[in-house]
Write a protein that holds these residues in place. Structure first.
Motif, mmCIF file in Angstrom:
data_model
loop_
_atom_site.group_PDB
_atom_site.id
_atom_site.type_symbol
_atom_site.label_atom_id
_atom_site.label_comp_id
_atom_site.label_asym_id
_atom_site.label_seq_id
_atom_site.Cartn_x
_atom_site.Cartn_y
_atom_site.Cartn_z
ATOM 1 N N SER A 3 0.842 -1.198 0.000
ATOM 2 C CA SER A 3 0.000 0.000 0.000
ATOM 3 C C SER A 3 0.877 1.248 0.000
ATOM 4 N N TRP A 4 0.551 2.177 -0.864
ATOM 5 C CA TRP A 4 1.154 3.496 -0.916
ATOM 6 C C TRP A 4 2.684 3.447 -0.946
ATOM 7 N N ASP A 5 3.360 4.012 0.051
ATOM 8 C CA ASP A 5 4.828 4.082 0.012
ATOM 9 C C ASP A 5 5.481 2.705 -0.063
ATOM 10 N N SER A 6 4.809 1.690 0.464
ATOM 11 C CA SER A 6 5.391 0.340 0.435
ATOM 12 C C SER A 6 5.736 -0.080 -0.987
ATOM 13 N N THR A 7 4.878 0.267 -1.947
ATOM 14 C CA THR A 7 5.118 -0.163 -3.323
ATOM 15 C C THR A 7 6.400 0.454 -3.868
ATOM 16 N N TRP A 8 6.683 1.678 -3.476
ATOM 17 C CA TRP A 8 7.919 2.326 -3.933
ATOM 18 C C TRP A 8 9.137 1.641 -3.321
ATOM 19 N N TYR A 9 9.091 1.380 -2.020
ATOM 20 C CA TYR A 9 10.231 0.735 -1.364
ATOM 21 C C TYR A 9 10.488 -0.659 -1.934
ATOM 22 N N ARG A 61 14.243 3.718 -11.600
ATOM 23 C CA ARG A 61 13.425 2.883 -12.484
ATOM 24 C C ARG A 61 11.937 3.174 -12.393
ATOM 25 N N LEU A 62 11.531 4.061 -11.496
ATOM 26 C CA LEU A 62 10.102 4.293 -11.308
ATOM 27 C C LEU A 62 9.845 5.776 -11.150
ATOM 28 N N ILE A 63 8.916 6.304 -11.954
ATOM 29 C CA ILE A 63 8.487 7.689 -11.818
ATOM 30 C C ILE A 63 6.962 7.724 -11.867
ATOM 31 N N TRP A 64 6.406 8.842 -11.405
ATOM 32 C CA TRP A 64 4.961 9.026 -11.432
ATOM 33 C C TRP A 64 4.682 10.481 -11.793
ATOM 34 N N GLY A 103 1.397 17.770 -13.220
ATOM 35 C CA GLY A 103 2.585 17.702 -14.057
ATOM 36 C C GLY A 103 3.888 17.512 -13.315
ATOM 37 N N GLU A 104 3.835 17.363 -11.999
ATOM 38 C CA GLU A 104 5.051 17.121 -11.221
ATOM 39 C C GLU A 104 5.565 15.707 -11.499
ATOM 40 N N VAL A 105 6.875 15.573 -11.582
ATOM 41 C CA VAL A 105 7.497 14.277 -11.820
ATOM 42 C C VAL A 105 8.049 13.749 -10.502
ATOM 43 N N GLN A 106 7.378 12.741 -9.960
ATOM 44 C CA GLN A 106 7.812 12.141 -8.696
ATOM 45 C C GLN A 106 8.699 10.938 -8.997
ATOM 46 N N THR A 107 9.873 10.892 -8.367
ATOM 47 C CA THR A 107 10.832 9.820 -8.611
ATOM 48 C C THR A 107 11.112 9.055 -7.325
ATOM 49 N N ASP A 108 11.697 7.865 -7.478
ATOM 50 C CA ASP A 108 11.990 7.034 -6.314
ATOM 51 C C ASP A 108 13.184 7.523 -5.516
ATOM 52 N N TRP A 109 13.876 8.544 -5.979
ATOM 53 C CA TRP A 109 14.987 9.102 -5.215
ATOM 54 C C TRP A 109 14.528 9.775 -3.926
ATOM 55 N N ALA A 110 13.230 10.029 -3.809
ATOM 56 C CA ALA A 110 12.716 10.633 -2.580
ATOM 57 C C ALA A 110 12.782 9.677 -1.395
ATOM 58 N N PHE A 111 12.962 8.366 -1.666
ATOM 59 C CA PHE A 111 12.901 7.347 -0.616
ATOM 60 C C PHE A 111 14.310 6.910 -0.215
ATOM 61 N N VAL A 128 13.709 17.058 -5.595
ATOM 62 C CA VAL A 128 12.993 15.785 -5.707
ATOM 63 C C VAL A 128 11.848 15.748 -4.703
ATOM 64 N N GLN A 129 12.110 16.135 -3.469
ATOM 65 C CA GLN A 129 11.067 16.151 -2.442
ATOM 66 C C GLN A 129 9.986 17.166 -2.753
ATOM 67 N N SER A 130 10.365 18.268 -3.377
ATOM 68 C CA SER A 130 9.382 19.300 -3.702
ATOM 69 C C SER A 130 8.319 18.763 -4.660
ATOM 70 N N ALA A 131 8.717 17.828 -5.540
ATOM 71 C CA ALA A 131 7.749 17.236 -6.453
ATOM 72 C C ALA A 131 6.712 16.408 -5.708
ATOM 73 N N TRP A 132 7.048 15.990 -4.491
ATOM 74 C CA TRP A 132 6.117 15.253 -3.638
ATOM 75 C C TRP A 132 5.354 16.196 -2.697
ATOM 76 N N SER A 133 5.407 17.498 -2.993
ATOM 77 C CA SER A 133 4.749 18.526 -2.168
ATOM 78 C C SER A 133 5.326 18.579 -0.765
ATOM 79 N N SER A 134 6.594 18.214 -0.635
ATOM 80 C CA SER A 134 7.254 18.245 0.664
ATOM 81 C C SER A 134 8.369 19.285 0.607
#
Length: 404
Positions: free
Chosen positions: A73-79, A89-92, A97-105, A272-278
């Protein structure tokens, strides 16, 4: 806390802090298994196991797979995707239009998941749950050790029971990083209290590799070390200097690695975090959320999230009034500050506060006082809190499917 639990043991010194050990070797003695820890851990496991059973039963009734609710569920899928395929390998792409990447984790949890699957025939989801559940028990052990060191057995037991029964403690049974971070942070703080600076710095470095909020453990070590250096006028053991130098390496190292990968060494991770609204907005996002909540409402999840955050701020003030040890105050204060001053999904903020177990010290002290004066009232309070925790955790994971 179940109403059928055995009576809490009496504290050796009623309600008085005992976190000032004598100088010399006794101060540095490591007591990883203080009296009563097994009973407290059994209570913790019982409460959290009941939560898993409740989620499993509700998942079956709703026709949703249990593994989907707990491990995917949610963040688990990214980890788990990072653990299986690595970074990059994973973006959303969001609706804006924000590009969220797995580098946030941060990397420690997916690295451990990959290590477990390499030696044990488990799927990444099962390995993630095994790690999370194990880390949750280790974290509860650390919480008990700190509580026992400061106030004795009764308060330590109450502290563990309260931590197991928070509204968002269901996260401790999901494939999330909070259990791992809480375990590393708890034992890091215990090491500081025991004057084991090299251990504290090493654990803080690992905590800094587990989550962005790992910076709170780093801050606790650095502030406590700075206080010791000033107090001793610079005459401190080499281990203190080494621990202070080690503490920030994990967090800073990963932030710089992401910056290098993005082509902006010092600002890349924060973009990178800013794309996650953080982003650091000093509470402006929280004020906007409050305005929207009061104007339009927010069901159950958002009002309760507001109550939890407000309670966290109040409990931090009470923790300061209790004159708790400096590293605990800094750690809890840093987590509260991150929750209030950094923007992001408000529904997730109670989860971010979950590792801030020192905030529960004033409540644990009050619960033990109530237990001694009015035992039925204490049982009712504990039982009610546990029931609310189990019901709300089940609602979040198996019914609402709300982002955590």
């Amino acid at each position: 806390m179940s109403t059928s639990s055995a009576p809490l043991p009496e504290p050796a010194v009623p309600y008085a802090p005992v976190h000032r050990p004598p100088a010399g070797r006794a101060r540095r003695r490591w007591h990883p298994a203080p009296a009563g820890v097994l009973a407290a851990l059994a209570l913790f496991v019982a409460v959290r196991a009941a939560g898993v059973v409740a989620v499993a039963a509700t998942s079956r009734l709703s026709g949703r797979p249990l593994t989907k609710n707990l491990a995917h569920s949610w963040d688990s899928t990214w980890y788990l995707h990072i653990a299986t395929h690595g970074y990059g390998r994973l973006i959303w792409i969001t609706r804006t239009g924000e590009v969220q990447t797995d580098w946030a984790f941060f990397p420690l949890y997916p690295v451990l998941v990959r290590a477990v699957t390499a030696v044990v025939p488990l799927s990444p989801g099962a390995a993630g749950l095994l790690l999370a559940w194990t880390a949750a028990v280790v974290a509860a052990w650390g919480v008990y050790a700190i509580g026992h060191h400061m106030y004795g057995r009764a308060v330590a037991t109450a502290l563990v029971a309260l931590w197991a029964s928070l509204p968002h403690s269901v996260v401790l049974t999901l494939a999330y990083t909070e259990p791992l971070f809480a375990a590393l942070a708890a034992w890091c703080l215990y090491a500081v209290l025991k004057d084991r600076w090299l251990s504290a710095g090493s654990l803080a470095a690992l905590a800094g590799l587990s989550r962005p909020s790992g910076i709170a453990a780093v801050a606790a070590v650095l502030v406590a070390a700075g206080h010791e250096i000033v107090r001793r006028r610079g005459r401190v053991p080499p281990g203190l200097w080494a621990g202070a130098l080690l503490a920030p390496l994990g967090w800073v190292g990963y932030v710089l690695w992401v910056g290098r990968r993005t082509g902006d060494l010092f600002h890349g991770y924060f973009r990178v975090q800013s794309a996650w609204s953080s982003r650091l907005d000093f509470g402006i996002g929280a004020l906007r959320f409050l305005k929207a909540l009061f104007l339009h409402g927010g069901g159950v999840v958002y009002p309760l999230a507001l109550v939890v955050v407000a309670a966290g701020v109040l409990l931090f003030c009470l923790l300061c009034l209790e004159r708790a040890p400096l590293p605990l105050v800094v750690f809890a204060g840093a987590l509260v500050l991150l929750v209030v001053a950094v923007s992001g999904p408000f529904a997730s903020k109670p989860r971010f506060l979950l590792p801030a177990f020192p905030l529960l010290v004033p409540v644990a002290l009050a619960l033990v006082r109530t237990w001694r004066a009015r035992r039925p009232k204490a049982l009712l309070l504990g039982g009610t809190l546990t029931a609310v925790s189990l019901a709300y955790g089940t609602f979040l994971t198996a019914i609402a499917h709300q982002p955590l």
